[in-house]
Enzyme design. Structure first.
Site, PDB file in Angstrom:
ATOM      1  N   SER A 263       0.843  -1.183   0.000  1.00  0.00           N
ATOM      2  CA  SER A 263       0.000   0.000   0.000  1.00  0.00           C
ATOM      3  C   SER A 263       0.876   1.229   0.000  1.00  0.00           C
ATOM      4  CB  SER A 263      -0.864   0.009   1.252  1.00  0.00           C
ATOM      5  OG  SER A 263      -0.004   0.194   2.360  1.00  0.00           O
ATOM      6  N   LYS A 264       0.318   2.277  -0.593  1.00  0.00           N
ATOM      7  CA  LYS A 264       1.160   3.464  -0.751  1.00  0.00           C
ATOM      8  C   LYS A 264       1.453   4.135   0.578  1.00  0.00           C
ATOM      9  CE  LYS A 264      -2.609   6.336  -2.468  1.00  0.00           C
ATOM     10  NZ  LYS A 264      -3.164   6.855  -3.666  1.00  0.00           N
ATOM     11  N   ARG A 265       0.750   3.755   1.608  1.00  0.00           N
ATOM     12  CA  ARG A 265       1.078   4.322   2.915  1.00  0.00           C
ATOM     13  C   ARG A 265       2.454   3.859   3.385  1.00  0.00           C
ATOM     14  NH1 ARG A 265      -4.272   5.203   6.608  1.00  0.00           N
ATOM     15  NH2 ARG A 265      -5.212   6.562   5.067  1.00  0.00           N
ATOM     16  N   LYS A 266       2.833   2.657   2.929  1.00  0.00           N
ATOM     17  CA  LYS A 266       4.101   2.116   3.423  1.00  0.00           C
ATOM     18  C   LYS A 266       5.185   2.057   2.361  1.00  0.00           C
ATOM     19  CE  LYS A 266       2.071  -0.412   7.131  1.00  0.00           C
ATOM     20  NZ  LYS A 266       1.500  -1.659   7.530  1.00  0.00           N
ATOM     21  N   ASN A 267       4.797   2.015   1.122  1.00  0.00           N
ATOM     22  CA  ASN A 267       5.745   1.799   0.037  1.00  0.00           C
ATOM     23  C   ASN A 267       5.222   2.564  -1.170  1.00  0.00           C
ATOM     24  OD1 ASN A 267       8.033   0.283  -0.549  1.00  0.00           O
ATOM     25  ND2 ASN A 267       7.039  -1.614   0.026  1.00  0.00           N
TER      26      ASN A 267
END
Ligand code: GLU
Length: 503
Positions: A263-267
């Site tokens: 997910s773009k929150r983490k990567n």
């Protein structure tokens, strides 16, 4: 024409597809699934095609479609048919195929496999409330099935808005075979009476996807595992239409290094980010090829061609493949050292960002602030770098509570993630209004953004810099700063999310 034999019954050309919805940045997951579809088609001497699933008119944009096509091509994934090149089964953009789906939906109604439903959204909200209050299973209750043919006719003539839903067996289960997972069984009670045609006359994903896969001669559907639960609806639609079912293969989803869903929150998940960071497309493709799959000799570095020669879908492992940027960087370094000559290195670096297209807008920003060329890199090197070399100390502000600042940065980032047009006025307006709604002085937020983006408290205009760096790298730098200040815990993120929605 190359042939493929399935069991004893059919002989056909393998045709696979990628069917992205153009609703955001081109996702790594799309490239990964596309690559495996392409590899599977190549292995069988078949064809791989690209179809755009843009039935969600609110969220689909031509810019997103273009970015998907461009980034797949950049990676070296090519298709034999698609919206940009045409082909014998076109059009390849679902928004241009509207009447086809209408006809098939009507056919299902005529054959007794689907029905009209005139329930308004208020009625359905009421139903949901009732089910929630009485702890009943949530879902459509089949009320449209009770209408007589005359009633339906009268309401259609009166011009009442309607949807068309598919009928689902009331008992038993759907058993199907997945190329990687073997037999899967899902109870029909778990499957809703899916809307096939929405009240705007457009199909839902399920109808359009099945109709198109059939009409486009798709023999193998390789897609992400998030679609497993949709398979029973699709299988039933194939049965209702009397069509042969393609083979199904649900590939494991990409994961963050902590095993959660990528997910773009983490990567960063956008291919454009990796392009902007200066990864080589060959290395990216190589790394995507290692997601759940390995060469027979387990070597880590291989070309697209080598992958295609050795590809075997049965060797895909179901354990969630981890997309780890550090590993990708290591592999990219190998490619740079072993496969790129010094001359090519220079040429590739130029076409990446050391060129006048990219640097021309930088010049007016730096010219007033330098006295000689040797001042340029110290001032503007951040235009050509990845994450700035900063620490949490560089981001604290003695006059503002750190948690308030973190939250304001997170809200600004969320807002910027949803921004479609990456222009200076919009970026500025968002940052300013975010500061105001959080009761932080705009200059305090801007100072933080300054360091997060340029790595320096004293540089060129941060909003101009964000425009030039582009959305992917800018957002990644803000995310990086947030990580340094302390990524919100799950609980905190939930609380913040709620608060953000009320703004
Ligand atoms: N449009 C769907 C998506 O965006 C396609 C899923 C499928 O391959 O069936 O992922």
């Amino acid at each position: 024409m190359p042939l493929f034999v399935i069991g004893l019954k059919l002989t056909m050309t393998v045709r696979t597809r990628i069917a992205p919805s153009p609703t955001g940045d081109p996702h790594l997951g799309t490239a990964y699934i596309a690559l495996f579809n392409l590899a599977f088609a190549r292995q069988h001497g078949g064809e791989f095609i690209l179809r755009i699933e843009d039935t969600d008119q609110q969220r689909s944009t031509p810019e997103s479609e273009q970015a998907i096509l461009d980034s797949l091509r950049w990676l070296g994934i090519e298709w034999a048919e698609g919206p940009d090149i045409g082909g014998p089964y076109g059009p390849y953009r679902q928004s241009e195929r509207g009447s086809i789906y209408q006809d098939y939906a009507q056919q299902l109604v005529r054959d007794g496999h689907a029905f009209y439903c005139f329930a308004t959204s208020e009625e359905l909200d009421e139903l949901r409330r009732y089910q929630t209050e009485n702890k009943l299973p949530i879902g459509y209750d089949g009320r449209g099935l009770d209408l007589s043919t005359e009633e339906v006719q009268a309401r259609l003539e009166a011009g009442d808005p309607y949807v068309i839903r598919m009928k689902i067996p009331s008992q038993g289960s759907c058993k199907f075979n997945d190329m990687l997972r073997g037999e899967i069984e899902i109870e029909w009670s778990q499957v809703d009476m899916q809307v096939l045609l929405k009240n705007d006359g457009l199909p839902t994903y399920h109808l359009a996807n099945v109709v198109d896969d059939h009409l486009m001669g798709i023999t193998h559907v390789l897609r992400g595992e998030e679609w497993i639960n949709s398979a029973p609806k699709h299988i039933l639609l194939y049965q209702y239409f009397g069509w042969d079912m393609p083979e199904l293969c649900h590939l494991p989803l990409l994961r963050n290094p902590d095993k959660s869903k990528l997910s773009k929150r983490k990567n960063p998940t956008s291919i454009l980010y990796y392009q902007r960071m200066g990864y080589l497309p060959e290395a990216m493709l190589n790394y995507l090829g290692r997601m759940g799959w390995s060469m027979p000799d387990e070597r880590e570095k291989f070309t697209r061609q080598e992958m295609f020669e050795h590809f075997d879908i049965q060797r895909v492992s179901l354990g969630g493949p981890i997309f780890d940027q550090e590993k990708l960087s290591w592999l990219n370094g190998m490619w740079l050292r072993e496969d790129i000559s010094d001359a090519e290195f220079m040429q590739r670096m130029q076409s990446w960002a050391v060129n006048s297209d990219y640097l021309a807008p930088v010049v007016p920003l730096i010219k007033p602030r330098v006295e000689k060329f040797s001042d340029v890199i110290p001032l503007a090197g951040f235009f050509l770098s990845g994450m700035p070399d900063i620490s949490s100390d560089d981001l604290v502000n003695s006059k503002v509570d750190n948690d308030l600042l973190r939250k304001t940065l997170q809200f600004t980032l969320w807002h910027l993630e949803a921004l479609r047009s990456w222009d200076k006025d919009d970026i500025f307006a968002i940052c300013k209004s975010m500061a105001q709604s959080m009761e932080v002085k705009p200059k305090d937020l801007f100072a933080l953004l300054f360091v997060a983006i340029t790595g320096n408290a004293n540089s060129v205009s941060v909003f101009d810099a964000m425009v030039i760096l582009g959305p992917d790298l800018s957002r990644a730098r803000l995310r990086h700063a947030l990580q340094l200040m302390g990524t919100p815990s799950k609980k905190e993120a939930k609380r913040w999310d709620k608060e953000y929605r009320t703004l």
